[in-house]
Scaffold this motif. Structure first.
Motif, PDB file in Angstrom:
ATOM      1  N   THR A  57       0.829  -1.210   0.000  1.00  0.00           N
ATOM      2  CA  THR A  57       0.000   0.000   0.000  1.00  0.00           C
ATOM      3  C   THR A  57       0.862   1.259   0.000  1.00  0.00           C
ATOM      4  O   THR A  57       0.629   2.180  -0.789  1.00  0.00           O
ATOM      5  CB  THR A  57      -0.940  -0.017   1.230  1.00  0.00           C
ATOM      6  OG1 THR A  57      -1.583  -1.286   1.281  1.00  0.00           O
ATOM      7  CG2 THR A  57      -1.975   1.076   1.144  1.00  0.00           C
ATOM      8  N   GLN A 137      -7.804  -0.842  -1.164  1.00  0.00           N
ATOM      9  CA  GLN A 137      -7.603  -2.268  -1.456  1.00  0.00           C
ATOM     10  C   GLN A 137      -8.856  -2.833  -2.130  1.00  0.00           C
ATOM     11  O   GLN A 137      -8.784  -3.523  -3.145  1.00  0.00           O
ATOM     12  CB  GLN A 137      -7.284  -3.040  -0.176  1.00  0.00           C
ATOM     13  CG  GLN A 137      -7.130  -4.541  -0.396  1.00  0.00           C
ATOM     14  CD  GLN A 137      -5.918  -4.892  -1.251  1.00  0.00           C
ATOM     15  OE1 GLN A 137      -4.822  -4.402  -1.005  1.00  0.00           O
ATOM     16  NE2 GLN A 137      -6.095  -5.744  -2.254  1.00  0.00           N
ATOM     17  N   PRO A 261      -5.350 -10.081  -1.109  1.00  0.00           N
ATOM     18  CA  PRO A 261      -4.776  -8.738  -0.979  1.00  0.00           C
ATOM     19  C   PRO A 261      -3.282  -8.749  -0.662  1.00  0.00           C
ATOM     20  O   PRO A 261      -2.600  -7.732  -0.840  1.00  0.00           O
ATOM     21  CB  PRO A 261      -5.570  -8.126   0.180  1.00  0.00           C
ATOM     22  CG  PRO A 261      -6.078  -9.299   0.969  1.00  0.00           C
ATOM     23  CD  PRO A 261      -6.291 -10.402  -0.025  1.00  0.00           C
TER      24      PRO A 261
HETATM   25  N1   CP Z   1      -2.736  -5.484   0.976  1.00  0.00           N
HETATM   26  C1   CP Z   1      -2.040  -4.717   1.839  1.00  0.00           C
HETATM   27  O1   CP Z   1      -2.590  -3.813   2.489  1.00  0.00           O
HETATM   28  O2   CP Z   1      -0.707  -5.003   1.893  1.00  0.00           O
HETATM   29  P1   CP Z   1       0.382  -4.215   2.759  1.00  0.00           P
HETATM   30  O3   CP Z   1       0.088  -4.491   4.204  1.00  0.00           O
HETATM   31  O4   CP Z   1       1.709  -4.774   2.309  1.00  0.00           O
HETATM   32  O5   CP Z   1       0.236  -2.757   2.454  1.00  0.00           O
END
Ligand code: CP
Length: 304
Positions: A57, A137, A261
């Motif tokens: 993110t 997301q 995700p």
């Molecule tokens: N999907 C997601 O939020 O990944 P990160 O925690 O790596 O940002």
């Protein structure tokens, strides 16, 4: 256009607002694929303020901001004056004084982005708050579905895993419902919030049964830290019942997409062979995240 200076969640957005972000993200994906840049955020300052770790993110927002000509800076709570006791509101006011146009915040407390947004002139984007929402997301997840299927209306979308603690599941649930998808949740009872069906979804206890006719199966990260709280008996028992693998998804639609995700726990919530297979769009989700975040920041435009 969005009605607010902030993007705090998808619960409060209309279907039209969600569609307008996704539609602009398709334009941004073309910019991204042609390796061009824009000047949509030229002269603007974008700050990432992360009180929790992130790989996807934070990098995605920073890449998106730079591709649109913004100046970016990154604050990790662990190395900032937060460690000296500075409050979230005072940190936000400091960023306002430093002329931030957009602040992107991740915080372990649900509602922290809302509190920040009320107290700063900058536009605030929620990059994940506690168990509440992770709107960009879900937007990139929906973008990925639309890229493959054209529309999400009528799709059967199965989300499997730790629904209770998942902000990704909540944001997807709000948005997929507004856009007319059929949402099915699969999880052990201890990882399901009571009464979740009232939000407009079906709960099916068995992944094999839920997968029948599914167009999308989305794994959610098993938050291993929760195991200490005794919410499931053991990791091997959990994966024997809920891991996404070939056998459990055998009844899915032939056009099935496997999504997650990230970060993934390989061979716990998703079998490595499936995560790396042609069914999986996990890496495409990451790329699409840049396009979606470009669209969100262009629409917010650093408005004061
Ligand atoms: N999907 C997601 O939020 O990944 P990160 O925690 O790596 O940002």
């Amino acid at each position: 256009m969005l009605r607010s200076k902030d993007l705090l969640g998808l619960k409060g957005l209309t279907a039209e607002e969600i569609e307008s972000i996704i539609s602009l993200a398709f334009d941004m994906k073309r910019v991204l694929k042609s390796r061009q840049t824009t000047n949509d955020l030229s002269g603007k300052s974008v700050v990432t303020l992360f009180y929790e770790n992130s790989t996807r993110t934070r990098n995605s927002f920073e890449t998106a901001a730079r591709l649109m000509g913004a100046r970016t800076s990154s604050i990790a709570a662990s190395t900032s004056s937060v460690t000296k006791g500075e409050s979230l509101i005072d940190t936000g006011r400091t960023l306002d004084a430093l002329m931030a146009d957009i602040i992107i915040i991740r915080h372990s407390m649900s509602g922290a982005p809302h509190l920040l947004a009320k107290n700063v002139k900058a536009g605030v984007i929620n990059a994940g708050d506690g168990m509440d929402e992770h709107p960009t997301q879900a937007l990139l997840d929906i973008y990925t579905m639309k890229e493959k299927f054209g529309s999400v209306k009528g799709l059967k979308v199965v989300m499997v895993g730790d629904i209770k603690h998942s902000r990704v599941a909540r944001s997807n649930l709000w948005a997929l419902n507004k856009l007319g998808a059929q949402v099915v949740l699969v999880a052990p009872n201890t990882l399901l919030p009571a009464g979740i069906e009232s939000l407009g979804c079906t709960v099916v206890p068995d992944l094999e049964e839920a997968a029948v006719g599914a167009n999308v199966i989305m794994g959610l990260r098993l938050q291993l830290e929760r195991q200490k709280a005794g919410l499931f008996p053991s990791i091997s028992e959990y994966s024997s019942m809920f891991e996404i693998n070939r056998e459990k998804i055998a009844g899915a639609s032939p056009d099935l997409l496997i999504m997650h995700p990230g970060p993934i726990n390989r061979d716990i919530e998703i079998c490595g062979e499936i995560a790396d297979s042609g069914l999986s769009v996990i890496n495409e989700q990451v790329t699409n995240g840049v396009a979606v975040r470009m669209a969100v920041m262009k629409l917010l435009g650093g408005s004061k």
